[in-house]
Design a protein around this motif. Structure first.
Motif, mmCIF file in Angstrom:
data_model
loop_
_atom_site.group_PDB
_atom_site.id
_atom_site.type_symbol
_atom_site.label_atom_id
_atom_site.label_comp_id
_atom_site.label_asym_id
_atom_site.label_seq_id
_atom_site.Cartn_x
_atom_site.Cartn_y
_atom_site.Cartn_z
ATOM 1 N N TYR A 1 0.809 -1.217 0.000
ATOM 2 C CA TYR A 1 0.000 0.000 0.000
ATOM 3 C C TYR A 1 0.845 1.272 0.000
ATOM 4 N N ILE A 2 2.169 1.135 0.156
ATOM 5 C CA ILE A 2 3.050 2.296 0.012
ATOM 6 C C ILE A 2 2.949 2.855 -1.403
ATOM 7 N N LEU A 3 2.523 2.023 -2.347
ATOM 8 C CA LEU A 3 2.344 2.438 -3.738
ATOM 9 C C LEU A 3 1.464 3.687 -3.854
ATOM 10 N N PHE A 4 0.517 3.835 -2.928
ATOM 11 C CA PHE A 4 -0.461 4.915 -3.035
ATOM 12 C C PHE A 4 -0.078 6.161 -2.244
ATOM 13 N N VAL A 5 1.106 6.164 -1.636
ATOM 14 C CA VAL A 5 1.547 7.329 -0.863
ATOM 15 C C VAL A 5 1.985 8.437 -1.812
ATOM 16 N N GLN A 6 1.550 9.645 -1.554
ATOM 17 C CA GLN A 6 1.912 10.780 -2.394
ATOM 18 C C GLN A 6 3.218 11.411 -1.913
ATOM 19 N N GLY A 7 3.909 12.085 -2.855
ATOM 20 C CA GLY A 7 5.111 12.834 -2.506
ATOM 21 C C GLY A 7 6.411 12.132 -2.848
ATOM 22 N N GLY A 8 6.334 10.907 -3.409
ATOM 23 C CA GLY A 8 7.558 10.199 -3.760
ATOM 24 C C GLY A 8 8.008 9.248 -2.676
ATOM 25 N N PHE A 9 8.503 8.117 -3.093
ATOM 26 C CA PHE A 9 8.875 7.048 -2.178
ATOM 27 C C PHE A 9 9.963 7.479 -1.208
ATOM 28 N N TYR A 10 11.040 8.104 -1.702
ATOM 29 C CA TYR A 10 12.169 8.438 -0.836
ATOM 30 C C TYR A 10 11.808 9.553 0.139
ATOM 31 N N PHE A 11 11.000 10.523 -0.325
ATOM 32 C CA PHE A 11 10.567 11.586 0.576
ATOM 33 C C PHE A 11 9.709 11.011 1.703
ATOM 34 N N TYR A 12 8.881 10.040 1.345
ATOM 35 C CA TYR A 12 8.063 9.362 2.362
ATOM 36 C C TYR A 12 8.946 8.693 3.417
ATOM 37 N N LEU A 13 9.994 8.009 2.958
ATOM 38 C CA LEU A 13 10.880 7.301 3.887
ATOM 39 C C LEU A 13 11.507 8.256 4.894
ATOM 40 N N GLN A 14 12.025 9.362 4.386
ATOM 41 C CA GLN A 14 12.732 10.289 5.271
ATOM 42 C C GLN A 14 11.780 10.982 6.243
ATOM 43 N N LYS A 15 10.599 11.341 5.776
ATOM 44 C CA LYS A 15 9.684 12.069 6.645
ATOM 45 C C LYS A 15 9.128 11.173 7.743
ATOM 46 N N VAL A 16 8.796 9.931 7.413
ATOM 47 C CA VAL A 16 8.259 9.017 8.416
ATOM 48 C C VAL A 16 9.333 8.628 9.423
ATOM 49 N N SER A 17 10.558 8.378 8.945
ATOM 50 C CA SER A 17 11.619 7.981 9.864
ATOM 51 C C SER A 17 11.940 9.082 10.862
ATOM 52 N N SER A 18 11.740 10.346 10.458
ATOM 53 C CA SER A 18 12.015 11.472 11.362
ATOM 54 C C SER A 18 11.141 11.424 12.598
ATOM 55 N N PHE A 19 9.948 10.894 12.460
ATOM 56 C CA PHE A 19 8.998 10.812 13.570
ATOM 57 C C PHE A 19 9.578 10.007 14.732
ATOM 58 N N PHE A 20 10.398 8.995 14.415
ATOM 59 C CA PHE A 20 10.925 8.104 15.442
ATOM 60 C C PHE A 20 12.366 8.432 15.831
ATOM 61 N N SER A 21 13.139 8.998 14.911
ATOM 62 C CA SER A 21 14.585 9.056 15.111
ATOM 63 C C SER A 21 15.053 10.189 16.018
ATOM 64 N N VAL A 22 14.691 11.417 15.696
ATOM 65 C CA VAL A 22 15.270 12.560 16.406
ATOM 66 C C VAL A 22 14.822 12.635 17.870
ATOM 67 N N PRO A 23 13.586 12.247 18.245
ATOM 68 C CA PRO A 23 13.278 12.229 19.686
ATOM 69 C C PRO A 23 14.237 11.357 20.491
#
Length: 532
Positions: free
Chosen positions: A398-420
Motif C-alpha cells: 500500500y506504500i504504492l499509493f503514498v503521495q510525494g515520492g517514495f524516498y521523501f516518504y521514507l525520510q519524513k516518516v523515519s524522522s517521527f521516530f529518530s530525532v526524539p
C-alpha cells in the motif's frame, strides 16, 4: 521473461546464500548472544561491509535514482554528509557502547536514566521498524524486481497484485535467512554482496555511458556533462526537498541518530571484537558511501538523457538496468538489488528480535516467571520476528499509493521516530544530573509536537528545520527540569567491557582523508564543479 536474466539472478543469489551458510556452519546459534551478535567476533572487513550493505537497501536504489531523475543530485547530501556523522560515532559513541558492554543502544539509557526510559525507547524502535523499515524495504525491492523481470506483464497481473506477490516471496526468503540463520550468516552474505555491488556499479556506469555515447564511453560522459546540467547539482536550492541549509539542521541530527543509535545499524559495530576493529569497520563503510553515487545517483542521471517521460518514475532504475545491460549482467544486478534488500531486511528483523527479547521479553519473564533460559528467549525472539514479517508483508504494497515520492516518504516518516530518541540520548551523554523524568517528558513533548507541526498545524518550514527547532526546545526543556529536579547523585559510567577498548591509532589520518573526499564530492557536483 528473459531466461538468461532469470538464470543469472538465481545463480548469484544461490551462490551468495550457499557460501554464507558454509562459512558460518560452525558458528553456534544456541545462545541469544551468538544468534543476535555473532559472539562479538566480527573483524573490520565484516563490520564495514555489513554496515554499508545494511544501509544500501533497495529503497535507496529506487528512491534516490527516482529523485535524481525527477529533480537533481541534492538527494546525494544524505549519503555524503553521513560520512561526517559516521566518524563522529566512531570516535565518541562506539567507545561508550563497548565500554558498558551494550547489546542494544537503549542499554545506555537504563544506566543513565532508568528502566522505564529504556523500555519507552525500545518500543519507539520497534514501532519504527514495523511501520517504516520493514514495509519500505519489501516494497522497494518488489518495485525493483518487477521493473527488471516485468512480472506484471509476463503473467497478465495488475501492478499492485504483482508487487503484493513479490513482497510475499521476499518476506519468505528474508524469514529463512534471518530467523533460521542468525546474525553471522547475515554478515557473511553482506560481504559477498558488497563485492558484487561494487562490480555492479562499474557495469551500470560503463554500459550506461556507452548507450549515451552511441557505443563510446567517453562520448557518453561528455553528453552527460553538457546537457541537463541542472540535474548534476547536489547543492540543494531553497525550493528543493532538501535545501543546503538542511544539512546543518535536521539532516545532521538524523544522520547522527541513524549511524550512532539506530539499532539495526549499530548492532553491526556492537558485534566487533575490539574498539579498533569497530573504528576501522566504520571507516571502511565510509569509503563505500563515497562510491555509492555510482549506483544511487549516476543511473538516474543517465536515465534523464534516455527517457523523456516515465509514467512510473519509481521504476527508473530497474528500467535502465533492463535496457542497457546484457541479460547476464541484468540478472546479476537484480541479484545485487535483491541482496541489498535482504541485507537491510535481515538486519532490521534481527535487531527487532534483539530489542524485543533483551529489553522487553526478558524483563517481563524474569519478573513473572523467574529466571528465563536462552532457549526460551530464542523462541520468543523468533516468534516475534515472524509476526512482524507477516505484518510487513500485508502492509507494504500500500506504500504504492503514498503521495510525494517514495524516498521523501521514507525520510519524513523515519524522522517521527529518530530525532526524539537522539535528543534524549544526547542529553544523557552530555549531562550528569538531568533526571529520568526529564527524558520521559522530552520524548513525549518531541513526538507530540512533531505530529502537530506536520499534520495539524503546518508551519510552512521544511520538516528538517522543524526537527532542529524541536531538538533545541526539547533539550532546553530537559535542562530546565534537570535544573529544578536534578538527580540525587551525578551519573558515573562504569566500565563492563567484554572486548579490548584500545582505539585505532591511525584513525586521525583516515578520518581526515575521508572528510576531505566528502567535501570534494560536494564541490564536484556543484556549480563550482560540473553543474554549471
Amino acid at each position: 521473461m528473459n531466461k538468461t536474466i532469470f538464470l543469472s539472478f538465481l545463480a548469484f543469489v544461490a551462490c551468495a546464500g550457499l557460501v554464507a551458510i558454509y562459512k558460518s556452519r560452525k558458528v553456534s546459534r544456541r545462545t541469544s548472544l551468538a544468534f543476535f551478535l555473532g559472539n562479538r567476533s566480527l573483524g573490520f572487513w565484516m563490520i564495514g561491509c555489513s554496515l554499508f550493505l545494511t544501509n544500501m537497501s533497495a529503497n535507496q536504489f529506487i528512491g534516490e535514482n527516482e529523485f535524481v531523475y525527477t529533480t537533481n543530485m541534492s538527494v546525494m547530501a544524505w549519503g555524503m554528509s553521513s560520512v561526517f556523522a559516521m566518524l563522529v560515532v566512531a570516535e565518541f559513541l562506539m567507545p561508550v557502547y563497548l565500554r558498558i558492554g551494550a547489546v542494544t543502544t537503549p542499554d545506555f539509557l537504563q544506566l543513565r536514566f532508568d528502566r522505564q526510559t529504556k523500555m519507552m525507547v525500545s518500543v519507539i524502535f520497534l514501532l519504527s521498524y514495523m511501520i517504516n523499515l520493514i514495509p519500505s524495504v519489501l516494497y522497494g525491492c518488489a518495485v525493483a524486481i518487477n521493473g527488471i523481470f516485468h512480472i506484471d506483464q509476463q503473467f497478465g497481473l495488475s501492478y499492485f497484485v504483482a508487487i503484493r506477490l513479490l513482497v510475499c516471496f521476499l518476506g519468505l526468503i528474508g524469514a529463512l535467512y534471518s530467523v533460521l540463520g542468525g546474525f553471522k550468516v547475515i554478515v557473511i552474505s553482506d560481504i559477498i554482496q558488497g563485492v558484487g555491488m561494487l562490480a555492479g556499479a562499474v557495469f551500470i556506469a560503463w554500459f550506461g555511458f556507452r548507450r549515451l555515447g552511441g557505443g563510446h564511453v567517453t562520448a557518453g560522459i561528455e553528453r552527460l556533462l553538457h546537457a541537463h546540467q541542472d540535474h548534476l547539482n547536489a547543492i540543494g536550492r531553497p525550493h528543493d526537498a532538501w535545501p543546503l541549509s538542511t544539512m546543518f539542521t535536521g539532516m545532521l541530527l538524523i544522520n547522527l541518530y541513524y549511524w550512532g543509535m539506530e539499532q539495526y545499524i549499530v548492532q553491526e559495530a556492537l558485534a566487533s571484537k575490539s574498539l579498533a576493529a569497530g573504528q576501522k569497520g566504520i571507516s571502511l563503510a565510509c569509503v563505500g558511501k563515497l562510491t555509492a553515487p555510482l549506483l544511487l545517483n549516476v543511473p538516474g542521471l543517465i536515465a534523464v538523457h534516455l527517457y523523456t517521460h516515465l509514467d512510473n518514475t519509481a521504476a527508473v532504475f530497474p528500467r535502465l538496468v533492463g535496457d542497457i545491460l546484457p541479460p547476464v549482467l541484468a540478472g546479476f544486478i537484480a541479484a545485487i538489488v535483491f541482496g541489498g534488500a535482504l541485507s537491510t531486511f535481515n538486519a532490521g528483523i534481527n535487531s527487532l528480535g534483539t530489542l524485543f527479547v533483551i529489553n522487553l521479553y526478558r524483563p517481563w519473564a524474569e519478573r513473572y516467571k523467574g529466571r528465563v533460559d536462552d532457549r526460551r528467549m530464542l523462541w520468543a525472539g523468533k516468534s516475534f520476528q515472524l509476526l512482524v514479517i507477516v505484518a510487513g508483508v500485508c502492509f507494504s504494497p500500500y506504500i504504492l499509493f503514498v503521495q510525494g515520492g517514495f524516498y521523501f516518504y521514507l525520510q519524513k516518516v523515519s524522522s517521527f521516530f529518530s530525532v526524539p530518541v537522539f535528543t534524549v540520548m544526547t542529553v544523557g551523554l552530555l549531562t550528569k544530573k538531568v533526571p529520568a523524568i526529564a527524558a520521559k517528558v522530552g520524548l513525549i513533548f518531541f513526538i507530540v509536537s512533531y505530529v502537530l507541526t506536520q499534520f495539524v498545524f503546518p508551519t510552512g518550514l521544511n520538516h528538517l528545520h522543524v526537527l532542529a527547532i524541536l531538538f533545541v526546545l526539547t533539550v532546553a526543556l530537559m535542562l530546565i527540569i534537570g535544573r529544578f529536579r536534578p538527580k540525587d547523585a551525578p551519573f558515573k559510567m562504569l566500565t563492563t567491557a567484554v572486548v579490548p577498548l584500545q582505539p585505532w591509532k591511525n584513525r586521525w589520518w583516515a578520518f581526515s582523508i575521508l572528510l576531505i573526499l566528502m567535501v570534494a564530492m560536494f564541490i564536484l557536483f556543484s556549480p563550482m564543479g560540473i553543474a554549471h
